[in-house]
Motif scaffolding. Structure first.
Motif, PDB file in Angstrom:
ATOM      1  N   CYS A 124       0.868  -1.177   0.000  1.00  0.00           N
ATOM      2  CA  CYS A 124       0.000   0.000   0.000  1.00  0.00           C
ATOM      3  C   CYS A 124       0.907   1.230   0.000  1.00  0.00           C
ATOM      4  N   TYR A 138       6.644   2.810  -7.378  1.00  0.00           N
ATOM      5  CA  TYR A 138       5.479   3.058  -8.238  1.00  0.00           C
ATOM      6  C   TYR A 138       5.175   1.827  -9.101  1.00  0.00           C
ATOM      7  N   ALA A 141       3.666  -1.092  -6.532  1.00  0.00           N
ATOM      8  CA  ALA A 141       2.547  -0.860  -5.601  1.00  0.00           C
ATOM      9  C   ALA A 141       1.282  -1.580  -6.065  1.00  0.00           C
ATOM     10  N   HIS A 142       0.595  -2.205  -5.107  1.00  0.00           N
ATOM     11  CA  HIS A 142      -0.685  -2.854  -5.394  1.00  0.00           C
ATOM     12  C   HIS A 142      -1.856  -1.887  -5.213  1.00  0.00           C
ATOM     13  N   GLU A 143      -1.705  -0.971  -4.262  1.00  0.00           N
ATOM     14  CA  GLU A 143      -2.726   0.068  -4.108  1.00  0.00           C
ATOM     15  C   GLU A 143      -2.048   1.399  -3.823  1.00  0.00           C
ATOM     16  N   LEU A 144      -2.669   2.450  -4.347  1.00  0.00           N
ATOM     17  CA  LEU A 144      -2.233   3.820  -4.101  1.00  0.00           C
ATOM     18  C   LEU A 144      -3.308   4.456  -3.231  1.00  0.00           C
ATOM     19  N   VAL A 164       1.956   5.260 -11.155  1.00  0.00           N
ATOM     20  CA  VAL A 164       1.878   3.862 -10.706  1.00  0.00           C
ATOM     21  C   VAL A 164       1.593   2.926 -11.887  1.00  0.00           C
ATOM     22  N   ASN A 165       1.793   1.624 -11.641  1.00  0.00           N
ATOM     23  CA  ASN A 165       1.547   0.625 -12.681  1.00  0.00           C
ATOM     24  C   ASN A 165       0.046   0.503 -12.968  1.00  0.00           C
ATOM     25  N   CYS A 168      -2.473  -1.076 -10.394  1.00  0.00           N
ATOM     26  CA  CYS A 168      -2.560  -0.492  -9.056  1.00  0.00           C
ATOM     27  C   CYS A 168      -3.978   0.061  -8.816  1.00  0.00           C
TER      28      CYS A 168
END
Length: 209
Positions: A124, A138, A141-144, A164-165, A168
């Motif tokens: 996170c 960035y 990351a799985h969540e922003l 981010v990817n 995300c």
């Protein structure tokens, strides 16, 4: 802190442990999940609205053997959340290696301001304007999760979302003390920009840690 202990902390064999507790994850993608939280002391990002300012000074939190932290954590939950402070101030490699060796899920909540260390099942990323994330995090990351304190935070959120990817998950979360003002603004924004989701600190509404 004496030099020997400082060396162990630098290697991640000891960590400044602020607190550890078993509770329900209140925020983001895993909200509602039982999880064991390990809060590591030390942070120099310095958000004025931080709700755990007592975590900032690592020197007031006792250096604790990483293996002891793992032994305690595995008694409670399969999901372990490492938070702070800013946990990436320290080397997370040994902590996560040992947690993974016990078959546990490793989650981190981080501003991303420091080099990413450790092996993580869930990252996170909660970026802060005062000290921006590294480029590396960035991509991973799985969540922003962007905290909304005022209207400028929507601009900042979009700036961060562009980095981010593509997988995300994007969250906007009201800063707790401003929630009455910013929740309607967030709801309106998410309805106009549905790539975002609303994250609430549900643990505070439930009155649990």
């Amino acid at each position: 802190m004496n030099k020997e202990i400082q060396l162990l902390v630098d290697k991640g064999e000891m960590l400044p442990l602020m607190e550890e507790f078993y509770t329900i994850q209140g925020e983001g993608y895993h909200k509602g999940t039982a999880a064991y939280f390990i809060r590591i002391g030390g942070c120099d990002v310095g958000c004025h609205w931080c709700d755990v300012k007592e975590s900032w000074n690592a020197n007031i939190h006792p250096p604790t053997e990483t293996l002891k932290i793992v032994e305690n954590a595995k008694k409670y939950s399969d999901t372990i959340v490492i938070t702070g402070g800013e946990p990436l101030t320290w080397d997370m490699t040994l902590l996560t290696d040992r947690l993974k060796a016990e078959g546990l899920q490793t989650h981190i909540e981080t501003s991303g301001a420091y080099k990413l260390t450790g092996t993580w099942d869930w990252i996170c990323l909660s970026p802060k304007k005062l000290k921006l994330p590294t480029n590396e995090i960035y991509e991973k990351a799985h969540e922003l999760k962007v905290i909304v304190y005022n209207k400028d935070d929507f601009r900042f959120a979009e700036e961060q979302a562009a980095k981010v990817n593509k997988n995300c998950i994007l969250y906007l979360q009201p800063e707790w003390s401003k929630r009455d003002k910013v929740v309607p603004e967030i709801v309106d924004y998410v309805m106009k920009n549905p790539k975002w989701k609303v994250s609430l600190q549900t643990h505070k509404y439930l009155n649990i840690p």
